[in-house]
Write a protein that holds these residues in place. Structure first.
Motif, PDB file in Angstrom:
ATOM      1  N   VAL A 116       0.866  -1.174   0.000  1.00 18.63           N
ATOM      2  CA  VAL A 116       0.000   0.000   0.000  1.00 18.63           C
ATOM      3  C   VAL A 116       0.904   1.225   0.000  1.00 18.63           C
ATOM      4  N   MET A 117       0.786   2.063  -1.016  1.00 16.12           N
ATOM      5  CA  MET A 117       1.566   3.299  -1.081  1.00 16.12           C
ATOM      6  C   MET A 117       0.708   4.467  -0.610  1.00 16.12           C
ATOM      7  N   ILE A 118       1.236   5.239   0.334  1.00 17.18           N
ATOM      8  CA  ILE A 118       0.627   6.521   0.716  1.00 17.18           C
ATOM      9  C   ILE A 118       1.717   7.571   0.572  1.00 17.18           C
ATOM     10  N   THR A 129       0.043  -2.439  -4.897  1.00 17.44           N
ATOM     11  CA  THR A 129      -1.276  -2.975  -5.227  1.00 17.44           C
ATOM     12  C   THR A 129      -2.356  -1.937  -4.942  1.00 17.44           C
ATOM     13  N   TYR A 130      -2.165  -1.213  -3.836  1.00 24.20           N
ATOM     14  CA  TYR A 130      -3.110  -0.169  -3.436  1.00 24.20           C
ATOM     15  C   TYR A 130      -2.344   1.159  -3.390  1.00 24.20           C
ATOM     16  N   MET A 131      -2.857   2.165  -4.076  1.00 22.02           N
ATOM     17  CA  MET A 131      -2.121   3.417  -4.192  1.00 22.02           C
ATOM     18  C   MET A 131      -2.978   4.607  -3.776  1.00 22.02           C
ATOM     19  N   TYR A 132      -2.475   5.351  -2.810  1.00 25.35           N
ATOM     20  CA  TYR A 132      -3.071   6.630  -2.429  1.00 25.35           C
ATOM     21  C   TYR A 132      -1.987   7.665  -2.682  1.00 25.35           C
ATOM     22  N   SER A 133      -2.033   8.288  -3.854  1.00 24.95           N
ATOM     23  CA  SER A 133      -1.016   9.243  -4.283  1.00 24.95           C
ATOM     24  C   SER A 133      -1.702  10.569  -4.608  1.00 24.95           C
TER      25      SER A 133
END
Length: 342
Positions: A116-118, A129-133
Motif C-alpha cells: 500500500v503506497m501513501i 497494489t493499493y495506491m493513495y497518491s
C-alpha cells in the motif's frame, strides 16, 4: 484514493494482518510521523505492526510517541527481512519508488505481501497494489489523517497519533509557510490540536534542540553562501572536512538550504553536501513560485521530489558538481525570472 481500491483495502483490514510499515531512507519528520501514526492507528484495529526504517534519523525526532519501536534495517537486517517476508501487508509511506529505501527495495519487491503506497511526491512508480497518491497534499501525515477518515475511524485518533501526524505536517510545510499548505491542511492541524496535544511543545522539540556544533556549522554554511544575482539563485556548499570539524550529526544540516531562499530576490536555492562515507555530493533544492526543482533535479542530478522542494545527487567532486550546476543555469534564466516576477 480510488473507491474500489479503498473498499478492497477496507475488506483486507477487517481481519487481523501482520503489517510492516516503511519510510524512506534518511527519514524526516513526515516519514517518521506518518509511519508511527499509522502503526498506532492500525494497532487499535487489532493488527500486528512493525515499523522498519532503512537507517537512523536525527535526534530531534526521537521524542515522538513509541519512536523506540522503530527497527533500523541497516542495524538488524536479518530480523527486518524476516518481518518483511512474514508480513501479510506492507505499507510504504512518504516515497513512491523502491529505490528510495536502498537495499530494502529488493526485499519488498520479493515479498509476497501486497503493498500500500501513501505518498505525495510526483511521478509514482507502479509497484503498489493499493495506491493513495496525491501531489497536492502538504505531507504524507496529512494523507494518513485523510486515510483514517476515509476508513471511518477519525474518532480513533488519540493524542499519540495526533502528535505524530502534527509533527509531519508541521515539518513538511515549514511550519505552515510553504505553498503546499492549504486551508484543508490548517483544518487537519486544528483537528489534531483539538485532541489536546501541545503544538508549542512539538515545535520546540523539533526546532529548539540545536547543539553548539550545529550552530557553528550553520555559520560555516552561511560563510560559504554564494549568490548568483543574474539567475535569482543562491547556493551553499559543505565539504567533508567542514562537517567533521563541527562534529556533524545526522540532521544537523536540516533547513540550511532555506537560508538561501530567504534572501530578497532569490527564487532558487541549493545546498551541496559532501557525503562522509561515500564519494558523492548530496543536493537539496528549494524554489519559489512556478520554478520546478523537481524537474531540475530529475533532468540533471538523478533526483526529484516536489515542485518547490527536491533532492538529488552527483557522483562528481564538489568543484565539478558546482561547475556543472552553474553551467546549467543559463538554460533556466527565463524560467527563473518568470518565477521571480510572479
Amino acid at each position: 484514493m480510488d473507491k474500489n481500491q479503498l473498499e478492497a483495502l477496507k475488506n483486507l483490514l477487517s481481519s487481523p494482518q501482520k503489517v510492516v510499515i516503511i519510510p524512506h531512507k534518511n527519514p524526516d519528520g513526515d516519514a517518521i510521523g506518518s509511519t508511527l501514526g499509522l502503526a498506532l492507528y492500525l494497532e487499535k484495529l487489532g493488527h500486528s505492526c512493525h515499523v522498519i526504517a532503512p537507517n537512523d534519523y536525527p535526534k530531534f525526532l526521537k521524542w515522538m510517541p513509541t519512536e523506540e519501536r522503530i527497527i533500523k534495517y541497516d542495524q538488524t537486517m536479518k530480523h527486518a527481512i524476516d518481518l518483511i517476508n512474514d508480513a501479510t501487508l506492507i505499507f510504504t509511506l512518504d516515497f513512491n519508488h523502491l529505490s528510495r529505501i536502498g537495499a530494502m527495495g529488493e526485499d519488498v519487491e520479493e515479498a509476497k505481501a501486497p503493498c500500500v503506497m501513501i505518498d505525495h511526491h510526483q511521478q509514482p512508480a507502479d509497484y503498489a497494489t493499493y495506491m493513495y497518491s496525491d501531489t497536492t497534499m502538504s505531507s504524507t501525515c496529512e494523507m494518513v489523517y485523510h486515510f483514517i477518515n476515509m476508513l471511518g475511524d477519525i474518532k480513533l485518533i488519540d493524542q499519540n497519533i495526533a502528535s505524530c501526524l502534527y509533527t509531519g505536517i508541521m515539518t513538511d510545510t515549514g511550519s505552515f509557510k510553504f505553498a503546499s499548505t492549504t486551508g484543508t491542511t490548517h483544518r487537519v492541524a486544528a483537528a489534531l490540536l483539538d485532541t489536546g496535544i501541545d503544538g508549542f511543545k512539538i515545535h520546540s522539540k523539533i526546532a529548539d534542540t540545536n547543539s553548539t556544533n550545529r550552530m557553528k556549522l550553520l555559520g560555516c554554511a552561511l560563510k560559504n553562501l554564494v549568490v548568483l544575482e543574474d539567475y535569482k539563485t543562491a547556493f551553499i556548499s559543505l565539504s567533508k572536512e567542514e562537517l567533521n570539524a563541527h562534529d556533524f550529526k545526522k540532521g544537523d544540516t536540516e533547513g540550511f538550504v532555506n537560508y538561501g531562499l530567504s534572501l530578497e530576490g532569490i527564487v532558487f536555492a541549493v545546498i551541496f553536501i559532501e557525503d562522509l562515507q561515500d564519494n558523492f555530493i548530496k543536493l537539496s533544492l528549494r524554489s519559489k513560485g512556478d520554478f520546478s526543482v523537481n524537474q531540475f533535479a530529475r533532468n540533471h542530478f538523478n533526483g526529484g521530489g516536489h515542485d518547490n522542494a527536491a533532492g538529488g545527487r552527483s557522483d562528481h567532486t564538489m568543484e565539478a558538481t558546482i561547475e556543472k550546476f552553474k553551467a546549467i543555469l543559463p538554460d533556466y534564466k527565463t524560467q527563473l525570472y518568470e518565477a521571480y516576477e510572479d
